[in-house]
Scaffold this motif. Structure first.
Motif, PDB file in Angstrom:
ATOM      1  N   LEU A 176       7.734  -0.871   6.783  1.00  0.00           N
ATOM      2  CA  LEU A 176       7.077   0.414   6.941  1.00  0.00           C
ATOM      3  C   LEU A 176       7.975   1.504   6.375  1.00  0.00           C
ATOM      4  O   LEU A 176       9.183   1.510   6.630  1.00  0.00           O
ATOM      5  N   PRO A 177       7.419   2.415   5.593  1.00  0.00           N
ATOM      6  CA  PRO A 177       8.252   3.424   4.922  1.00  0.00           C
ATOM      7  C   PRO A 177       9.010   4.301   5.911  1.00  0.00           C
ATOM      8  O   PRO A 177       8.452   4.789   6.891  1.00  0.00           O
ATOM      9  N   GLY A 178      10.293   4.435   5.660  1.00  0.00           N
ATOM     10  CA  GLY A 178      11.127   5.277   6.490  1.00  0.00           C
ATOM     11  C   GLY A 178      11.532   4.675   7.814  1.00  0.00           C
ATOM     12  O   GLY A 178      12.279   5.286   8.576  1.00  0.00           O
ATOM     13  N   MET A 179      11.038   3.462   8.109  1.00  0.00           N
ATOM     14  CA  MET A 179      11.327   2.848   9.401  1.00  0.00           C
ATOM     15  C   MET A 179      12.030   1.505   9.294  1.00  0.00           C
ATOM     16  O   MET A 179      12.550   0.996  10.266  1.00  0.00           O
ATOM     17  N   GLY A 180      12.017   0.901   8.118  1.00  0.00           N
ATOM     18  CA  GLY A 180      12.635  -0.399   7.958  1.00  0.00           C
ATOM     19  C   GLY A 180      11.616  -1.523   7.963  1.00  0.00           C
ATOM     20  O   GLY A 180      10.403  -1.297   7.866  1.00  0.00           O
ATOM     21  N   SER A 181      12.107  -2.740   8.086  1.00  0.00           N
ATOM     22  CA  SER A 181      11.235  -3.911   8.061  1.00  0.00           C
ATOM     23  C   SER A 181      11.545  -4.821   9.238  1.00  0.00           C
ATOM     24  O   SER A 181      12.557  -4.671   9.910  1.00  0.00           O
ATOM     25  N   PHE A 182      10.644  -5.771   9.472  1.00  0.00           N
ATOM     26  CA  PHE A 182      10.860  -6.725  10.551  1.00  0.00           C
ATOM     27  C   PHE A 182      10.139  -8.029  10.254  1.00  0.00           C
ATOM     28  O   PHE A 182       9.174  -8.078   9.494  1.00  0.00           O
ATOM     29  N   GLU A 183      10.629  -9.080  10.871  1.00  0.00           N
ATOM     30  CA  GLU A 183      10.022 -10.399  10.812  1.00  0.00           C
ATOM     31  C   GLU A 183       9.247 -10.627  12.108  1.00  0.00           C
ATOM     32  O   GLU A 183       9.715 -10.261  13.179  1.00  0.00           O
ATOM     33  N   MET A 184       8.065 -11.208  11.995  1.00  0.00           N
ATOM     34  CA  MET A 184       7.249 -11.498  13.169  1.00  0.00           C
ATOM     35  C   MET A 184       6.974 -12.988  13.243  1.00  0.00           C
ATOM     36  O   MET A 184       6.653 -13.628  12.235  1.00  0.00           O
ATOM     37  N   ILE A 185       7.114 -13.555  14.440  1.00  0.00           N
ATOM     38  CA  ILE A 185       6.828 -14.966  14.680  1.00  0.00           C
ATOM     39  C   ILE A 185       6.039 -15.084  15.979  1.00  0.00           C
ATOM     40  O   ILE A 185       6.339 -14.407  16.956  1.00  0.00           O
ATOM     41  N   SER A 186       5.033 -15.937  15.989  1.00  0.00           N
ATOM     42  CA  SER A 186       4.341 -16.278  17.231  1.00  0.00           C
ATOM     43  C   SER A 186       3.961 -17.744  17.192  1.00  0.00           C
ATOM     44  O   SER A 186       3.458 -18.234  16.177  1.00  0.00           O
ATOM     45  N   MET A 200       0.836  -1.178   0.000  1.00  0.00           N
ATOM     46  CA  MET A 200       0.000   0.000   0.000  1.00  0.00           C
ATOM     47  C   MET A 200       0.876   1.235   0.000  1.00  0.00           C
ATOM     48  O   MET A 200       1.880   1.293   0.720  1.00  0.00           O
ATOM     49  N   THR A 201       0.527   2.197  -0.828  1.00  0.00           N
ATOM     50  CA  THR A 201       1.290   3.435  -0.897  1.00  0.00           C
ATOM     51  C   THR A 201       0.599   4.513  -0.078  1.00  0.00           C
ATOM     52  O   THR A 201      -0.621   4.564   0.018  1.00  0.00           O
ATOM     53  N   SER A 202       1.403   5.361   0.514  1.00  0.00           N
ATOM     54  CA  SER A 202       0.888   6.482   1.286  1.00  0.00           C
ATOM     55  C   SER A 202       1.812   7.668   1.045  1.00  0.00           C
ATOM     56  O   SER A 202       2.770   7.587   0.268  1.00  0.00           O
ATOM     57  N   ASP A 203       1.533   8.770   1.707  1.00  0.00           N
ATOM     58  CA  ASP A 203       2.391   9.943   1.560  1.00  0.00           C
ATOM     59  C   ASP A 203       3.813   9.656   2.005  1.00  0.00           C
ATOM     60  O   ASP A 203       4.767  10.281   1.541  1.00  0.00           O
ATOM     61  N   ASP A 204       3.965   8.694   2.920  1.00  0.00           N
ATOM     62  CA  ASP A 204       5.287   8.378   3.466  1.00  0.00           C
ATOM     63  C   ASP A 204       6.070   7.382   2.627  1.00  0.00           C
ATOM     64  O   ASP A 204       7.275   7.233   2.817  1.00  0.00           O
ATOM     65  N   GLY A 205       5.402   6.690   1.731  1.00  0.00           N
ATOM     66  CA  GLY A 205       6.084   5.677   0.933  1.00  0.00           C
ATOM     67  C   GLY A 205       5.251   4.428   0.783  1.00  0.00           C
ATOM     68  O   GLY A 205       4.016   4.492   0.803  1.00  0.00           O
ATOM     69  N   VAL A 206       5.918   3.300   0.641  1.00  0.00           N
ATOM     70  CA  VAL A 206       5.233   2.017   0.399  1.00  0.00           C
ATOM     71  C   VAL A 206       5.327   1.130   1.624  1.00  0.00           C
ATOM     72  O   VAL A 206       6.402   0.916   2.175  1.00  0.00           O
ATOM     73  N   MET A 207       4.183   0.608   2.055  1.00  0.00           N
ATOM     74  CA  MET A 207       4.117  -0.373   3.138  1.00  0.00           C
ATOM     75  C   MET A 207       3.864  -1.739   2.512  1.00  0.00           C
ATOM     76  O   MET A 207       3.058  -1.863   1.604  1.00  0.00           O
ATOM     77  N   THR A 208       4.538  -2.766   2.994  1.00  0.00           N
ATOM     78  CA  THR A 208       4.316  -4.110   2.486  1.00  0.00           C
ATOM     79  C   THR A 208       4.111  -5.076   3.642  1.00  0.00           C
ATOM     80  O   THR A 208       4.607  -4.856   4.754  1.00  0.00           O
ATOM     81  N   ILE A 209       3.398  -6.142   3.354  1.00  0.00           N
ATOM     82  CA  ILE A 209       3.173  -7.184   4.360  1.00  0.00           C
ATOM     83  C   ILE A 209       3.047  -8.525   3.667  1.00  0.00           C
ATOM     84  O   ILE A 209       2.540  -8.613   2.538  1.00  0.00           O
TER      85      ILE A 209
END
Length: 271
Positions: free
Chosen positions: A111-121, A86-95
């Motif tokens: 998340l745009p401008g913040m980097g990415s992360f891996e999630m596990i539960s 999804m694109t927003s004013d801040d950039g592109v978010m992916t999931i």
């Protein structure tokens, strides 16, 4: 229809791997053998009829009833995969995330401008592994701090209210509620089509700002949502729903790769 909270975190364009089963016409060849007679005919077993996949009656049902069918199907799923951008004013978010009704999940988010992360539960504990940019965004640029955090999973953050949306999204029931909320507007009927190789029918809905979203719903088998897209206004993008009812396998990271959330906060504060 398109949850604003979901729009702030989601999602991508992938081919649908599961969700509806097209009912093939499994005709036996009449020319394969001459018809048997007498005792031979009586001894020939009768083939069971091929089950017919459920059909979504888009002519008879209202838009609200069709939407409810999709929500009910989604609520009955034991697992699914959501992926998109999804694109927003801040950039592109992916999931790209898979989750099940046991609370298990695994995947990645950027998340745009913040980097990415891996999630596990594994259904009980949560583990998040940010990339270097994400650590720098939230942990600062102190080299000593970053060295302690590099290639480490963060855990023990599920009780922090600031992380609630993150952990809720790992739970299938909560994620489903975020994906298709009721909102304040009424959907209208769209048209029949094919999305990701699946026969679909679309519903359209405008929010209070006039921004339109479209939900594509499978019309055969289980009436799962196949794609949710937003093409007007802010936060444009697509979310695809795949992997319905497939087993989710999750393996917690080794203890040597994990850092406790409280220790992480103390490390940042002391830097």
């Amino acid at each position: 229809m398109l949850s604003k909270r979901l729009a702030s975190t989601a999602a991508i364009c992938l081919l649908l791997g599961a969700g509806t089963a097209a009912c093939g016409d499994n005709k036996a060849s009449d020319k394969a053998a001459a018809p048997a007679t007498g005792a031979a005919a009586a001894a020939t077993p009768t083939a069971a009829p091929t089950p017919t996949a459920a059909q979504l009656d888009t002519d008879k049902l209202s838009a609200q009833e069709i939407e409810k069918k999709a929500k009910d199907a989604l609520a009955s799923a034991t697992s699914l995969r959501i992926s998109g951008k999804m694109t927003s004013d801040d950039g592109v978010m992916t999931i790209d995330m898979v989750m099940d009704s046991k609370g298990q999940c695994r995947g990645t988010m950027a998340l745009p401008g913040m980097g990415s992360f891996e999630m596990i539960s594994d259904g009980t504990a949560y583990f998040m592994k940010p990339d270097a940019q994400f650590w720098k965004t939230f942990g600062g640029s102190n080299p000593a701090v970053l060295a302690k955090l590099e290639n480490r999973y963060l855990t023990g953050f599920q009780n922090d209210p600031k992380m609630k949306d993150m952990t809720d999204f790992c739970k299938l029931a909560d994620a489903s509620n975020q994906m298709l909320d009721d909102g304040s507007s009424t959907p209208s009927k769209g048209s029949a089509g094919t999305v990701n190789g699946v026969k679909t029918f679309s519903l359209k809905e405008k929010d209070d700002q006039g921004e339109e979203s479209t939900l594509h719903i499978a019309t055969e088998g289980k009436f799962y949502p196949v794609r949710l897209e937003k093409t007007t206004g802010k936060d444009q993008g697509q979310i695809n729903f795949t992997g319905f009812d497939k087993p989710v396998t999750v393996q917690a990271p080794p203890a040597s790769s994990v850092i406790d959330y409280t220790k992480f906060q103390d490390t940042v504060k002391s830097a």
